[in-house]
Design a protein around this motif. Structure first.
Motif, PDB file in Angstrom:
ATOM      1  N   UNK A 169      43.131  45.879  43.542  1.00 53.90           N
ATOM      2  CA  UNK A 169      43.341  44.741  42.647  1.00 53.90           C
ATOM      3  C   UNK A 169      44.796  44.277  42.684  1.00 53.90           C
ATOM      4  N   UNK A 170      45.711  45.222  42.608  1.00 56.06           N
ATOM      5  CA  UNK A 170      47.137  44.867  42.634  1.00 56.06           C
ATOM      6  C   UNK A 170      47.482  44.150  43.933  1.00 56.06           C
ATOM      7  N   UNK A 171      46.999  44.698  45.046  1.00 58.81           N
ATOM      8  CA  UNK A 171      47.244  44.013  46.325  1.00 58.81           C
ATOM      9  C   UNK A 171      46.618  42.624  46.317  1.00 58.81           C
ATOM     10  N   UNK A 172      45.413  42.514  45.770  1.00 59.92           N
ATOM     11  CA  UNK A 172      44.742  41.215  45.726  1.00 59.92           C
ATOM     12  C   UNK A 172      45.534  40.172  44.961  1.00 59.92           C
ATOM     13  N   UNK A 173      46.129  40.575  43.839  1.00 61.46           N
ATOM     14  CA  UNK A 173      46.947  39.645  43.056  1.00 61.46           C
ATOM     15  C   UNK A 173      48.230  39.292  43.797  1.00 61.46           C
ATOM     16  N   UNK A 174      48.903  40.306  44.344  1.00 65.15           N
ATOM     17  CA  UNK A 174      50.189  40.082  45.013  1.00 65.15           C
ATOM     18  C   UNK A 174      50.033  39.240  46.281  1.00 65.15           C
ATOM     19  N   UNK A 175      48.929  39.426  46.992  1.00 62.89           N
ATOM     20  CA  UNK A 175      48.695  38.670  48.223  1.00 62.89           C
ATOM     21  C   UNK A 175      47.870  37.412  47.965  1.00 62.89           C
ATOM     22  N   UNK A 176      47.510  37.200  46.689  1.00 65.18           N
ATOM     23  CA  UNK A 176      46.752  36.022  46.305  1.00 65.18           C
ATOM     24  C   UNK A 176      47.643  35.013  45.595  1.00 65.18           C
ATOM     25  N   UNK A 177      47.485  34.921  44.292  1.00 64.84           N
ATOM     26  CA  UNK A 177      48.273  33.949  43.524  1.00 64.84           C
ATOM     27  C   UNK A 177      49.774  34.188  43.610  1.00 64.84           C
TER      28      UNK A 177
END
Length: 341
Positions: A169-177
């Motif tokens: 999840x953390x990676x998803x946020x950092x590499x997303x928005x």
């Protein structure tokens, strides 16, 4: 509680979440109600609906926990097979249905479809994780989350479910928005696949596994805190160039959705009515079909040159009514077994 042994408040939550998703996909309030030349009412409305998809994931994780714990791979297989069929069928329908009828009339069907197919092929891996139309990403994401949890349960590594889900999840946020800050280059759009879904499904799974309950007041406070953080993140990122309404999930989203989930769990009889149960059992059918109806209504609004409130009312009301009638009609045909789970 209903005689179906379902949790009434979860069924109500799924109905409300589906209505929120449909309304968001109608792109309401984005053409007017501006402040400083930006449609802030539309921006805020869009982000206010972002509890809906994580709530679906949370409820799914909670409901599947007993079977997934007792028979991980068998449950994964039986759960996934009908979802994959639905995803495949609606992906094919989305690939062949024209989205812009004006282009079809002016340049022909092949010209209109070729542009969309080329767009999908420009990022084939990402397109595979979405399907024929963008909203179908939900199904592969849900399956990938359950597959990860099933693997960890089967491997007797259940203690790693939340840590691994948090990392994803953390990676998803950092590499997303947050990509505008981190400049991370993910292999595909991080809303898709396991990055977003795994934590939400895992939280629901663990809540039931450990029989965790919160009071309604505590749940509401957590939900409001998460909403405040989510909106604050969106505001900050907007100042850095990330559009306010372009955030599928942020750090606060997980807290917000979890608070909403615990609030529903604290009120199990909320929504205990035949209408709610009748609507809730059709949520997946409405989900997979609603975008095609919205596309039709957007074309209708464009044909009649409707703007602002007239456009929004036409698209929203038409999409709600026609999607409902479409699903009810198909349920009375043999196509129900092909199109829906």
């Amino acid at each position: 509680m209903s005689s179906t042994n379902k949790i009434a408040s979860f069924e109500l939550g799924r109905v409300v979440a589906m209505l929120a998703i449909l309304s968001m996909h109608c792109q309401l309030f984005l053409g007017y109600l501006h402040y400083n030349d930006e449609p802030w009412f539309g921006y805020i409305f869009n982000q206010a609906t972002r509890f809906a998809v994580p709530l679906f994931f949370l409820i799914s994780g909670y409901l599947i926990q007993p079977k997934l714990t007792s028979a991980p791979y068998e449950t994964l297989k039986s759960y996934s097979k009908p979802l994959i069929r639905v995803w495949l069928v609606w992906s094919i329908l989305s690939l062949v249905m024209p989205f812009n009828l004006g282009v079809v009339m002016e340049h022909g069907y092949i010209a209109e479809r070729t542009g969309y197919w080329s767009y999908l092929m420009s990022a084939p891996f990402n397109s595979l994780l979405e399907g024929g139309l963008v909203h179908l990403w939900f199904i592969p994401a849900l399956i990938s989350a359950i597959a990860i949890i099933a693997f960890l349960v089967q491997s007797k590594q259940s203690s790693l479910i939340i840590p691994i889900a948090v990392i994803l999840y953390i990676y998803g946020v950092l590499a997303g928005s947050y990509q505008t800050i981190t400049e991370l280059e993910p292999p595909f759009f991080t809303r898709n696949g396991p990055f977003f879904a795994t934590l939400m499904v895992a939280i629901g799974f663990v809540i039931r596994q450990k029989d965790i309950h919160w009071s309604s007041s505590k749940s509401l406070m957590v939900a409001l805190l998460g909403l405040f953080v989510h909106m604050g993140e969106a505001w900050y990122l907007h100042s850095l160039g990330q559009l306010f309404n372009a955030n599928d999930f942020l750090f606060g989203t997980a807290v917000w959705a979890t608070g909403c989930f615990f609030w529903l769990l604290s009120k199990p009889n909320l929504g205990n009515s035949p209408l709610v149960f009748a609507l809730s059992k059709r949520v997946l059918s409405v989900y997979v079909s609603h975008m095609l109806i919205i596309i039709i209504m957007i074309n209708v609004a464009g044909f009649y040159e409707l703007e602002n409130g007239a456009r929004d009312l036409t698209v929203w009301l038409g999409s709600v009514l026609l999607t409902g009638l479409f699903v009810l009609g198909l349920e009375k045909t043999p196509l129900k077994k092909v199109l829906f789970r």
